[in-house]
Design a protein around this motif. Sequence first.
Motif, PDB file in Angstrom:
ATOM      1  N   SER A  82       0.832  -1.207   0.000  1.00 58.21           N
ATOM      2  CA  SER A  82       0.000   0.000   0.000  1.00 58.21           C
ATOM      3  C   SER A  82       0.861   1.249   0.000  1.00 58.21           C
ATOM      4  O   SER A  82       2.059   1.204   0.270  1.00 58.21           O
ATOM      5  CB  SER A  82      -0.922   0.024   1.235  1.00 58.21           C
ATOM      6  OG  SER A  82      -0.150   0.144   2.413  1.00 58.21           O
ATOM      7  N   PHE A  83       0.209   2.384  -0.302  1.00 61.46           N
ATOM      8  CA  PHE A  83       0.806   3.697  -0.076  1.00 61.46           C
ATOM      9  C   PHE A  83       0.515   4.111   1.356  1.00 61.46           C
ATOM     10  O   PHE A  83      -0.501   3.738   1.940  1.00 61.46           O
ATOM     11  CB  PHE A  83       0.226   4.727  -1.057  1.00 61.46           C
ATOM     12  CG  PHE A  83       0.774   4.616  -2.445  1.00 61.46           C
ATOM     13  CD1 PHE A  83       1.835   5.408  -2.865  1.00 61.46           C
ATOM     14  CD2 PHE A  83       0.230   3.710  -3.345  1.00 61.46           C
ATOM     15  CE1 PHE A  83       2.341   5.303  -4.148  1.00 61.46           C
ATOM     16  CE2 PHE A  83       0.736   3.600  -4.633  1.00 61.46           C
ATOM     17  CZ  PHE A  83       1.796   4.392  -5.031  1.00 61.46           C
ATOM     18  N   LYS A  84       1.401   4.921   1.929  1.00 67.38           N
ATOM     19  CA  LYS A  84       1.247   5.365   3.313  1.00 67.38           C
ATOM     20  C   LYS A  84       1.052   6.882   3.356  1.00 67.38           C
ATOM     21  O   LYS A  84       1.442   7.606   2.439  1.00 67.38           O
ATOM     22  CB  LYS A  84       2.494   4.983   4.126  1.00 67.38           C
ATOM     23  CG  LYS A  84       2.760   3.472   4.168  1.00 67.38           C
ATOM     24  CD  LYS A  84       1.648   2.735   4.887  1.00 67.38           C
ATOM     25  CE  LYS A  84       1.881   1.229   4.917  1.00 67.38           C
ATOM     26  NZ  LYS A  84       3.066   0.845   5.693  1.00 67.38           N
ATOM     27  N   SER A  85       0.472   7.337   4.456  1.00 66.16           N
ATOM     28  CA  SER A  85       0.205   8.769   4.599  1.00 66.16           C
ATOM     29  C   SER A  85       1.361   9.511   5.254  1.00 66.16           C
ATOM     30  O   SER A  85       1.444  10.733   5.156  1.00 66.16           O
ATOM     31  CB  SER A  85      -1.078   8.983   5.411  1.00 66.16           C
ATOM     32  OG  SER A  85      -0.944   8.413   6.702  1.00 66.16           O
ATOM     33  N   PHE A  86       2.270   8.802   5.943  1.00 64.03           N
ATOM     34  CA  PHE A  86       3.364   9.477   6.644  1.00 64.03           C
ATOM     35  C   PHE A  86       4.560   9.663   5.708  1.00 64.03           C
ATOM     36  O   PHE A  86       4.748   8.910   4.754  1.00 64.03           O
ATOM     37  CB  PHE A  86       3.782   8.713   7.906  1.00 64.03           C
ATOM     38  CG  PHE A  86       4.167   7.281   7.656  1.00 64.03           C
ATOM     39  CD1 PHE A  86       5.425   6.949   7.214  1.00 64.03           C
ATOM     40  CD2 PHE A  86       3.259   6.257   7.900  1.00 64.03           C
ATOM     41  CE1 PHE A  86       5.793   5.634   7.003  1.00 64.03           C
ATOM     42  CE2 PHE A  86       3.612   4.938   7.690  1.00 64.03           C
ATOM     43  CZ  PHE A  86       4.875   4.618   7.234  1.00 64.03           C
ATOM     44  N   MET A  87       5.367  10.688   6.018  1.00 62.13           N
ATOM     45  CA  MET A  87       6.565  11.006   5.235  1.00 62.13           C
ATOM     46  C   MET A  87       7.765  11.068   6.183  1.00 62.13           C
ATOM     47  O   MET A  87       8.091  12.120   6.715  1.00 62.13           O
ATOM     48  CB  MET A  87       6.388  12.349   4.508  1.00 62.13           C
ATOM     49  CG  MET A  87       5.182  12.399   3.590  1.00 62.13           C
ATOM     50  SD  MET A  87       5.285  11.195   2.257  1.00 62.13           S
ATOM     51  CE  MET A  87       3.611  11.288   1.595  1.00 62.13           C
ATOM     52  N   PRO A  88       8.403   9.951   6.455  1.00 58.31           N
ATOM     53  CA  PRO A  88       9.482   9.930   7.462  1.00 58.31           C
ATOM     54  C   PRO A  88      10.761  10.600   6.962  1.00 58.31           C
ATOM     55  O   PRO A  88      11.066  10.573   5.769  1.00 58.31           O
ATOM     56  CB  PRO A  88       9.697   8.441   7.717  1.00 58.31           C
ATOM     57  CG  PRO A  88       9.338   7.797   6.418  1.00 58.31           C
ATOM     58  CD  PRO A  88       8.203   8.619   5.857  1.00 58.31           C
ATOM     59  N   GLU A  89      11.485  11.200   7.898  1.00 60.39           N
ATOM     60  CA  GLU A  89      12.838  11.689   7.606  1.00 60.39           C
ATOM     61  C   GLU A  89      13.859  10.567   7.751  1.00 60.39           C
ATOM     62  O   GLU A  89      14.869  10.550   7.053  1.00 60.39           O
ATOM     63  CB  GLU A  89      13.196  12.838   8.533  1.00 60.39           C
ATOM     64  CG  GLU A  89      12.334  14.079   8.318  1.00 60.39           C
ATOM     65  CD  GLU A  89      12.725  15.208   9.257  1.00 60.39           C
ATOM     66  OE1 GLU A  89      13.593  14.971  10.135  1.00 60.39           O
ATOM     67  OE2 GLU A  89      12.176  16.304   9.134  1.00 60.39           O
ATOM     68  N   SER A  90      13.598   9.649   8.656  1.00 61.98           N
ATOM     69  CA  SER A  90      14.412   8.456   8.858  1.00 61.98           C
ATOM     70  C   SER A  90      13.610   7.523   9.740  1.00 61.98           C
ATOM     71  O   SER A  90      12.531   7.877  10.224  1.00 61.98           O
ATOM     72  CB  SER A  90      15.772   8.795   9.496  1.00 61.98           C
ATOM     73  OG  SER A  90      15.571   9.372  10.774  1.00 61.98           O
ATOM     74  N   GLY A  91      14.139   6.322   9.953  1.00 57.40           N
ATOM     75  CA  GLY A  91      13.412   5.378  10.788  1.00 57.40           C
ATOM     76  C   GLY A  91      14.217   4.136  11.066  1.00 57.40           C
ATOM     77  O   GLY A  91      15.119   3.784  10.300  1.00 57.40           O
ATOM     78  N   PHE A  92      13.899   3.477  12.175  1.00 58.90           N
ATOM     79  CA  PHE A  92      14.553   2.209  12.512  1.00 58.90           C
ATOM     80  C   PHE A  92      13.626   1.457  13.463  1.00 58.90           C
ATOM     81  O   PHE A  92      12.651   1.998  13.982  1.00 58.90           O
ATOM     82  CB  PHE A  92      15.921   2.447  13.155  1.00 58.90           C
ATOM     83  CG  PHE A  92      15.878   3.268  14.415  1.00 58.90           C
ATOM     84  CD1 PHE A  92      15.777   2.665  15.657  1.00 58.90           C
ATOM     85  CD2 PHE A  92      15.937   4.658  14.340  1.00 58.90           C
ATOM     86  CE1 PHE A  92      15.744   3.435  16.811  1.00 58.90           C
ATOM     87  CE2 PHE A  92      15.907   5.430  15.489  1.00 58.90           C
ATOM     88  CZ  PHE A  92      15.806   4.815  16.720  1.00 58.90           C
ATOM     89  N   THR A  93      13.922   0.191  13.665  1.00 56.93           N
ATOM     90  CA  THR A  93      13.104  -0.655  14.507  1.00 56.93           C
ATOM     91  C   THR A  93      13.854  -1.026  15.764  1.00 56.93           C
ATOM     92  O   THR A  93      15.014  -1.417  15.703  1.00 56.93           O
ATOM     93  CB  THR A  93      12.691  -1.932  13.740  1.00 56.93           C
ATOM     94  OG1 THR A  93      11.881  -1.571  12.632  1.00 56.93           O
ATOM     95  CG2 THR A  93      11.886  -2.863  14.625  1.00 56.93           C
ATOM     96  N   LEU A  94      13.203  -0.884  16.906  1.00 55.62           N
ATOM     97  CA  LEU A  94      13.775  -1.285  18.196  1.00 55.62           C
ATOM     98  C   LEU A  94      13.327  -2.705  18.510  1.00 55.62           C
ATOM     99  O   LEU A  94      12.164  -3.040  18.303  1.00 55.62           O
ATOM    100  CB  LEU A  94      13.327  -0.341  19.316  1.00 55.62           C
ATOM    101  CG  LEU A  94      13.851   1.098  19.240  1.00 55.62           C
ATOM    102  CD1 LEU A  94      13.254   1.919  20.364  1.00 55.62           C
ATOM    103  CD2 LEU A  94      15.356   1.115  19.361  1.00 55.62           C
TER     104      LEU A  94
END
Length: 241
Positions: free
Chosen positions: A229-241
Amino acid sequence: ESDTIRDDFNGDVIYTYTDSGKSSGFKANIPIDEYKKQYEPNKIIFSQIYNENANVNALNQFLIAENIIKTVNPEYGSITKLFTRNTDLVVLCDQKVVKVLASKDALFNADGSDQLLSSSAVLGQIIPFTGDFGCQNAESFTTDEYRMYFVDRARGAVIRLSADGATPISGYGMKDWFNDHLKNAKAIIGTFDSKKEEYNITIHEVNKFTDNKNMYTLSFNEDINGWSSFKSFMPESGFTL
């Protein structure tokens, strides 16, 4: 440097001082007339070792007398990303992705298979991955276990690199869409959601004629092996804990 005999205090000197300086002598250092900053886009330069247990920290030593340079084929373009996986170094270039063996070399058999041999070299042979894909946007790179994801903007493709080589996952129903939107992308941010097993890619697209900016975030899901799907958020960066 000293030119005093036996280096004694107030001892006789080999070359006496005059009003204009030393009467004669030699230069301890040879100046380089063409000294300047050099840009080496295809070379990996590494320092001496770091060993915490032995209290050895030689990370600031680059001894040119030793073999500390590994050169990647210039035809692959400049190096954009280095990533350590297991005991090897994955090198992403503009036009190709290669693997550099660490502390070992490969002996190739007649059938093309390889055998790993121990070596004293810090970086061994350079082995290209299957598939003619590269990476021009290092910010699109992310990893999950043995899988790596990145974008080849020049070819309009999103790539998954795993044990079987490079696979253009953009071809799973989204080939035309990526080909249209990646060519005008100014930034491509990749993140991985390990809970949902999804590779999220955010594209900052700028129309070169109107300067209008469009942003898209869409996800590739490993469970369905396709774009979910397409998402509504526009992240600058991201990672998983």
